[in-house]
Design a protein around this motif. Structure first.
Motif, mmCIF file in Angstrom:
data_model
loop_
_atom_site.group_PDB
_atom_site.id
_atom_site.type_symbol
_atom_site.label_atom_id
_atom_site.label_comp_id
_atom_site.label_asym_id
_atom_site.label_seq_id
_atom_site.Cartn_x
_atom_site.Cartn_y
_atom_site.Cartn_z
ATOM 1 N N MET A 1 0.904 -1.125 -0.129
ATOM 2 C CA MET A 1 -0.011 0.093 -0.057
ATOM 3 C C MET A 1 0.890 1.111 0.124
ATOM 4 O O MET A 1 1.801 1.394 0.811
ATOM 5 C CB MET A 1 -1.013 0.067 1.195
ATOM 6 N N HIS A 2 0.474 2.452 -0.970
ATOM 7 C CA HIS A 2 1.302 3.385 -1.042
ATOM 8 C C HIS A 2 0.387 4.564 -0.966
ATOM 9 O O HIS A 2 -0.850 4.468 -1.347
ATOM 10 C CB HIS A 2 2.050 3.433 -2.424
ATOM 11 N N ASP A 3 0.762 5.852 -0.594
ATOM 12 C CA ASP A 3 0.161 7.097 -0.726
ATOM 13 C C ASP A 3 0.643 7.769 -1.797
ATOM 14 O O ASP A 3 1.969 8.142 -1.642
ATOM 15 C CB ASP A 3 0.189 7.666 0.531
ATOM 16 N N GLU A 4 -0.113 7.865 -2.977
ATOM 17 C CA GLU A 4 0.535 8.649 -4.125
ATOM 18 C C GLU A 4 1.113 9.974 -3.955
ATOM 19 O O GLU A 4 1.844 10.549 -4.515
ATOM 20 C CB GLU A 4 -0.449 8.538 -5.260
ATOM 21 N N ASN A 5 0.713 10.796 -2.759
ATOM 22 C CA ASN A 5 1.083 12.034 -2.356
ATOM 23 C C ASN A 5 2.240 12.177 -1.509
ATOM 24 O O ASN A 5 2.486 13.280 -1.198
ATOM 25 C CB ASN A 5 -0.245 12.933 -1.965
ATOM 26 N N CYS A 6 2.631 10.907 -0.966
ATOM 27 C CA CYS A 6 3.615 10.908 -0.066
ATOM 28 C C CYS A 6 5.072 10.734 -0.635
ATOM 29 O O CYS A 6 5.283 9.897 -1.494
ATOM 30 C CB CYS A 6 3.468 9.603 0.902
ATOM 31 N N ILE A 7 6.019 11.808 -0.391
ATOM 32 C CA ILE A 7 7.409 11.912 -0.850
ATOM 33 C C ILE A 7 7.948 10.658 -0.498
ATOM 34 O O ILE A 7 8.743 10.078 -1.275
ATOM 35 C CB ILE A 7 7.874 13.179 -0.423
ATOM 36 N N PHE A 8 7.961 10.089 0.889
ATOM 37 C CA PHE A 8 8.666 8.764 1.162
ATOM 38 C C PHE A 8 8.014 7.606 0.560
ATOM 39 O O PHE A 8 8.881 6.559 -0.072
ATOM 40 C CB PHE A 8 8.495 8.501 2.917
ATOM 41 N N CYS A 9 6.839 7.891 0.120
ATOM 42 C CA CYS A 9 6.315 6.446 -0.729
ATOM 43 C C CYS A 9 6.933 6.541 -2.036
ATOM 44 O O CYS A 9 7.295 5.464 -2.797
ATOM 45 C CB CYS A 9 4.758 6.590 -0.996
ATOM 46 N N LYS A 10 7.020 7.674 -2.701
ATOM 47 C CA LYS A 10 7.838 8.111 -3.953
ATOM 48 C C LYS A 10 9.583 7.726 -3.893
ATOM 49 O O LYS A 10 9.647 7.034 -4.771
ATOM 50 C CB LYS A 10 7.674 9.505 -4.443
ATOM 51 N N ILE A 11 9.962 8.067 -2.693
ATOM 52 C CA ILE A 11 11.311 7.294 -2.772
ATOM 53 C C ILE A 11 11.474 5.935 -2.409
ATOM 54 O O ILE A 11 12.164 5.087 -3.259
ATOM 55 C CB ILE A 11 12.005 8.026 -1.238
ATOM 56 N N ALA A 12 10.357 5.273 -1.775
ATOM 57 C CA ALA A 12 10.586 3.754 -1.628
ATOM 58 C C ALA A 12 9.875 3.108 -3.094
ATOM 59 O O ALA A 12 10.779 1.970 -3.188
ATOM 60 C CB ALA A 12 9.383 3.195 -0.716
ATOM 61 N N LYS A 13 9.423 3.820 -3.921
ATOM 62 C CA LYS A 13 9.310 3.162 -5.285
ATOM 63 C C LYS A 13 10.228 3.463 -6.186
ATOM 64 O O LYS A 13 10.218 3.151 -7.324
ATOM 65 C CB LYS A 13 7.692 3.721 -5.770
ATOM 66 N N GLY A 14 11.365 4.338 -5.780
ATOM 67 C CA GLY A 14 12.387 4.676 -6.831
ATOM 68 C C GLY A 14 11.908 5.861 -7.735
ATOM 69 O O GLY A 14 12.633 6.133 -8.662
ATOM 70 N N GLU A 15 10.856 6.739 -7.439
ATOM 71 C CA GLU A 15 10.166 7.818 -8.357
ATOM 72 C C GLU A 15 11.352 8.917 -7.923
ATOM 73 O O GLU A 15 11.178 9.916 -8.856
ATOM 74 C CB GLU A 15 8.969 7.784 -8.261
ATOM 75 N N ILE A 16 11.754 9.060 -6.830
ATOM 76 C CA ILE A 16 12.591 10.200 -6.369
ATOM 77 C C ILE A 16 13.980 9.648 -5.992
ATOM 78 O O ILE A 16 14.000 8.923 -5.030
ATOM 79 C CB ILE A 16 11.933 10.920 -5.263
ATOM 80 N N PRO A 17 14.913 10.262 -6.681
ATOM 81 C CA PRO A 17 16.515 9.481 -6.310
ATOM 82 C C PRO A 17 16.685 10.158 -4.921
ATOM 83 O O PRO A 17 16.421 11.074 -4.522
ATOM 84 C CB PRO A 17 17.246 10.292 -7.497
ATOM 85 N N THR A 18 17.383 9.247 -4.241
ATOM 86 C CA THR A 18 17.975 9.751 -3.026
ATOM 87 C C THR A 18 19.463 8.807 -2.596
ATOM 88 O O THR A 18 19.771 7.948 -3.487
ATOM 89 C CB THR A 18 17.022 9.175 -1.876
ATOM 90 N N ASP A 47 5.949 0.040 2.656
ATOM 91 C CA ASP A 47 4.699 0.357 2.568
ATOM 92 C C ASP A 47 4.184 1.642 3.497
ATOM 93 O O ASP A 47 5.131 1.872 4.461
ATOM 94 C CB ASP A 47 3.794 -1.015 3.330
ATOM 95 N N HIS A 48 3.214 2.084 3.237
ATOM 96 C CA HIS A 48 2.658 3.301 3.722
ATOM 97 C C HIS A 48 2.166 3.369 5.188
ATOM 98 O O HIS A 48 1.150 2.500 5.093
ATOM 99 C CB HIS A 48 1.860 4.428 2.810
ATOM 100 N N TYR A 49 2.668 3.764 6.277
ATOM 101 C CA TYR A 49 1.972 4.056 7.691
ATOM 102 C C TYR A 49 2.276 5.131 7.886
ATOM 103 O O TYR A 49 3.232 5.962 7.872
ATOM 104 C CB TYR A 49 2.568 3.107 8.736
#
Length: 133
Positions: A1-18, A47-49
């Protein structure tokens, strides 16, 4: 489960480099973009919590905290000591509403009770030199 507006979810999915420090199928650890210490790494579940009080399954919490030792070893702070910080909710200044553990180290940190916690502190009157009424 992910929150499409969450920056950390985007990092976890590799959408934002870190700057990834550690990653497996359940968690990812990366360096904080605004570090407070020489070592300041965040560990998040993939997963998003929203926070630690968001009915997080015990196995997820266990894995999240088991990752701390791995990160401390990778960052070279295991021997000298480190601090963990988990902010939960607005009053605790949680800035990103995705469960995360701060791993802080690489230098001497004051004890939390050596700091001025402001007027909300139970010892605010003592700290600020006024009498409690």
């Amino acid at each position: 489960m992910h929150d499409e507006n969450c920056i950390f979810c985007k990092i976890a999915k590799g959408e934002i480099p870190t700057s990834v420090v550690y990653e497996d199928d359940k968690v990812i650890a990366f360096d904080d973009m605004e570090p407070l210490m020489p070592v300041h790494t965040l560990i998040i579940p993939k997963d998003h919590y929203s926070d630690v009080a968001d009915n997080v399954p015990e196995d997820v919490l266990g894995h999240l905290f088991a990752t701390v030792q791995k990160v401390a070893d990778i960052k070279g702070i295991h021997e000298d000591g480190f601090r963990l910080l988990v902010n939960t909710g607005e009053n605790a200044s949680q800035s990103v509403r995705h469960l995360h553990v701060h791993v802080l180290g690489g230098g001497l940190m004051p004890r939390p009770n050596d700091q001025d916690w402001g007027t909300s502190a139970t010892n605010a009157a003592e700290i600020h030199g006024s009498s409690a009424e």
